[in-house]
Scaffold this active site. Structure first.
Site, PDB file in Angstrom:
ATOM      1  CG  HIS A  10      45.350  38.271  43.351  1.00 34.04           C
ATOM      2  ND1 HIS A  10      46.274  39.057  42.722  1.00 34.04           N
ATOM      3  CD2 HIS A  10      44.547  37.796  42.362  1.00 34.04           C
ATOM      4  CE1 HIS A  10      46.058  39.060  41.424  1.00 34.04           C
ATOM      5  NE2 HIS A  10      45.002  38.312  41.182  1.00 34.04           N
ATOM      6  CB  THR A  36      35.677  35.726  43.192  1.00 37.42           C
ATOM      7  OG1 THR A  36      36.460  36.436  44.146  1.00 37.42           O
ATOM      8  CG2 THR A  36      35.805  36.384  41.825  1.00 37.42           C
ATOM      9  N   GLY A  37      33.991  33.466  44.570  1.00 43.42           N
ATOM     10  CA  GLY A  37      33.565  32.458  45.537  1.00 43.42           C
ATOM     11  C   GLY A  37      34.216  32.477  46.900  1.00 43.42           C
ATOM     12  N   GLY A  57      37.781  32.558  41.549  1.00 42.05           N
ATOM     13  CA  GLY A  57      38.566  33.118  40.450  1.00 42.05           C
ATOM     14  C   GLY A  57      39.088  32.100  39.454  1.00 42.05           C
ATOM     15  CG  ASP A  62      38.312  36.484  36.641  1.00 46.44           C
ATOM     16  OD1 ASP A  62      37.993  35.281  36.690  1.00 46.44           O
ATOM     17  OD2 ASP A  62      39.225  36.907  35.903  1.00 46.44           O
ATOM     18  CG  ASP A  82      50.470  39.252  46.047  1.00 45.08           C
ATOM     19  OD1 ASP A  82      51.297  40.187  46.079  1.00 45.08           O
ATOM     20  OD2 ASP A  82      50.738  38.102  46.427  1.00 45.08           O
ATOM     21  CG  HIS A  89      45.366  29.391  42.144  1.00 45.47           C
ATOM     22  ND1 HIS A  89      46.615  29.418  42.716  1.00 45.47           N
ATOM     23  CD2 HIS A  89      44.515  29.919  43.051  1.00 45.47           C
ATOM     24  CE1 HIS A  89      46.512  29.921  43.935  1.00 45.47           C
ATOM     25  NE2 HIS A  89      45.244  30.236  44.168  1.00 45.47           N
ATOM     26  CG  ASP A  92      44.985  38.624  33.638  1.00 40.74           C
ATOM     27  OD1 ASP A  92      45.688  39.421  34.286  1.00 40.74           O
ATOM     28  OD2 ASP A  92      44.870  38.666  32.408  1.00 40.74           O
ATOM     29  NE  ARG A  98      42.274  45.199  27.496  1.00 45.31           N
ATOM     30  CZ  ARG A  98      42.620  43.943  27.825  1.00 45.31           C
ATOM     31  NH1 ARG A  98      41.694  43.006  27.943  1.00 45.31           N
ATOM     32  NH2 ARG A  98      43.874  43.627  28.033  1.00 45.31           N
TER      33      ARG A  98
END
Length: 131
Positions: A10, A36-37, A57, A62, A82, A89, A92, A98
């Site tokens: 995050h 992620t980017g 993200g 993700d 965080d 934005h 999640d 999961r």
């Protein structure tokens, strides 16, 4: 085979990810890294790591990593989140955690567990080198 590690952070945890990666730089240079980017860009630019950068993200990075995980192409996930002030934005974490649980893939969500996970992977890699 080299460990395949996904790295996501995050916004308020990106500096922590850079610090963590710098501590394990020698080990991470020998791993396949997916991120992620924005996180991946910082890891590449600031530490010189080779990173397979997915979308940021907010644009589904993700989810791209989640797909790789489900298909068996990820060995571990470090998702520094965080919990106090996540932004709308930001990705999640619930779906990815999961998927990790369903597919029995190690997932660290804070610095302490990230250290434990990287220490374990580093020791396992050294053990393989010796055999």
């Amino acid at each position: 085979m080299k460990p395949r590690i996904a790295l996501i952070a995050h916004d308020k945890k990106k500096d922590d990810m850079i610090t963590l990666a710098a501590e394990y730089l020698d080990f991470l240079q020998g791993c396949t890294l997916i991120a992620t980017g924005t996180t991946g860009g910082r890891l590449a630019n600031e530490l010189g790591l080779t990173v397979d950068r997915k979308q940021s993200g907010p644009f589904g990075g993700d989810l791209q990593i989640g797909t790789m995980l489900v298909e068996g192409h990820i060995d571990a996930v470090i998702f520094l989140r965080d919990p106090m002030t996540p932004q709308p934005h930001e990705p999640d974490i619930n779906a990815l955690v999961r998927a990790c649980d369903v597919h029995d893939v190690a997932c660290a969500t804070n610095i302490s567990t990230a250290h434990m996970l990287l220490c374990h992977l580093k020791m396992a890699a050294k053990k393989k080198e010796l055999t």
